[in-house]
Design an enzyme around this catalytic site. Structure first.
Site, PDB file in Angstrom:
ATOM      1  N   GLU A  60       0.842  -1.323   0.067  1.00  0.00           N
ATOM      2  CA  GLU A  60      -0.190   0.118   0.004  1.00  0.00           C
ATOM      3  C   GLU A  60       0.842   1.196  -0.075  1.00  0.00           C
ATOM      4  OE1 GLU A  60      -2.485  -3.488   1.045  1.00  0.00           O
ATOM      5  OE2 GLU A  60      -0.737  -2.568   1.986  1.00  0.00           O
ATOM      6  N   HIS A 129      -7.837  -5.683  10.823  1.00  0.00           N
ATOM      7  CA  HIS A 129      -8.629  -5.509   9.531  1.00  0.00           C
ATOM      8  C   HIS A 129     -10.100  -4.924   9.625  1.00  0.00           C
ATOM      9  CE1 HIS A 129      -5.853  -8.729   8.656  1.00  0.00           C
ATOM     10  NE2 HIS A 129      -6.131  -8.665   7.539  1.00  0.00           N
TER      11      HIS A 129
END
Length: 324
Positions: A60, A129
């Protein structure tokens, strides 16, 4: 009017903007041949090819940084994150580069990038998450934050976000992807910074964003059926820019407010809304502003426990009864 899922509405918005503007590209993990981790980009790679949908490696920090750089040179990237929790490794790029470049360049460099993906708990995928970082991001001037609660809003806000010349962080919810709403066939845009009254009411304002709007609507139905309390539900839609006028007008009408927020309570979005109401509508209140947030702990893996950690209609009803 056609009924579309949240996922399909986003897919339509992306397809229409790719067709409209040759500078729009989609970049992220598995967005091309695999059709996206949540199938939001399904069919787009076959339709538009490798130059418009680009699979990125699992980094990312790398691909968000690349997208920000590309946006400074005129590309309009839509970056998909598998979870917004994974944006934390690209925090420097998002906060320091995307968020500051227009200001620090004296308005000479724009950063028209959209960073999108799910930002929610409730799917039993553990603490790493399940973050809802809209409050962190909205704290940074220069970044815009959008949290649609339904398919209609998701499509209209996505199209506006892609056309915006500033970086827009687009927060979705995994639990909404398969839900259906009516979405018109004709093109429409929803301005950023435009809240929406999802349910008119007179007795109390329930103010929420994202999936918490659905929770608030369910609570409002229960309040009306069982307690004869007519709750108004305000959907913020956009966290920054924030539609202060709609929030304040609702509170001035009902004289009470409960804020429903899937953030943790400390420094949450609802903290800012509470401060806004207290500063600008204090004399209109007949009771203190109260909040229903996620319980203040890392996201719990256990399904029955996590479902209680998030705001529930029952918790909202209980709080409204205390306020009223």
């Amino acid at each position: 009017m056609p009924s579309l899922t949240y996922r399909q509405a986003l897919n339509q918005a992306l397809a229409e903007e790719i067709e409209r503007d040759e500078n729009v590209v989609i970049i992220g993990e598995e967005v091309a041949q695999y059709n996206g981790a949540y199938k939001v980009t399904e069919g787009l790679w076959k339709r538009f090819g490798d130059k418009r949908l680009v699979d990125a490696p699992i980094s990312e920090a790398g691909f968000i940084g690349m997208g920000i750089g590309a946006s400074m040179l005129g590309v309009r990237p839509v970056m998909e994150l598998m979870f917004w929790s994974f944006a934390y490794v690209a925090w420097d790029q998002i906060m320091n580069n995307a968020g500051q470049v227009r200001y620090m360049s004296g308005g000479l460099i724009n950063c028209p990038i959209v960073i999108r993906g799910p930002a929610n708990g409730g799917t039993n995928v553990g603490a790493t998450h399940s973050h809802t970082p809209e409050n962190f991001i909205a704290n940074t001037p220069g970044l815009k934050v959008v949290c649609p609660s339904n398919a209609y809003d998701a499509k209209g806000l996505m199209k506006t976000a892609i056309r915006d010349n500033d970086p827009v962080c687009f927060m979705e919810n995994t639990l909404l992807y398969g839900e259906h709403w009516e979405v018109p066939e004709e093109e429409y845009l929803i301005p950023l910074g435009s809240a929406d009254i999802k349910r008119e009411g007179t007795d109390i304002s329930l103010i929420a964003h994202g999936r918490a709007v659905i929770t608030a609507l369910k609570a409002a139905e229960k309040l009306a059926e069982e307690h004869n309390i007519n709750a108004e539900v305000v959907d913020l839609r956009s966290i920054r820019p924030l539609d202060e006028e709609t929030v304040l007008n609702s509170v001035r009408k009902t004289h009470r407010a409960v804020l429903v927020d899937e953030n943790k309570p400390f420094c949450a979005v609802s903290s800012q809304i509470s401060a806004l109401i207290m500063e600008k509508a204090f004399d209109d209140l007949d009771a203190p502003v109260r909040r229903v947030c996620s319980l203040d702990a890392p996201a719990i893996y256990s399904m029955p426990v996590e479902s209680e950690q998030l705001p529930t209609p029952a918790r909202v009803v209980k709080m409204v009864l205390e306020v009223c």
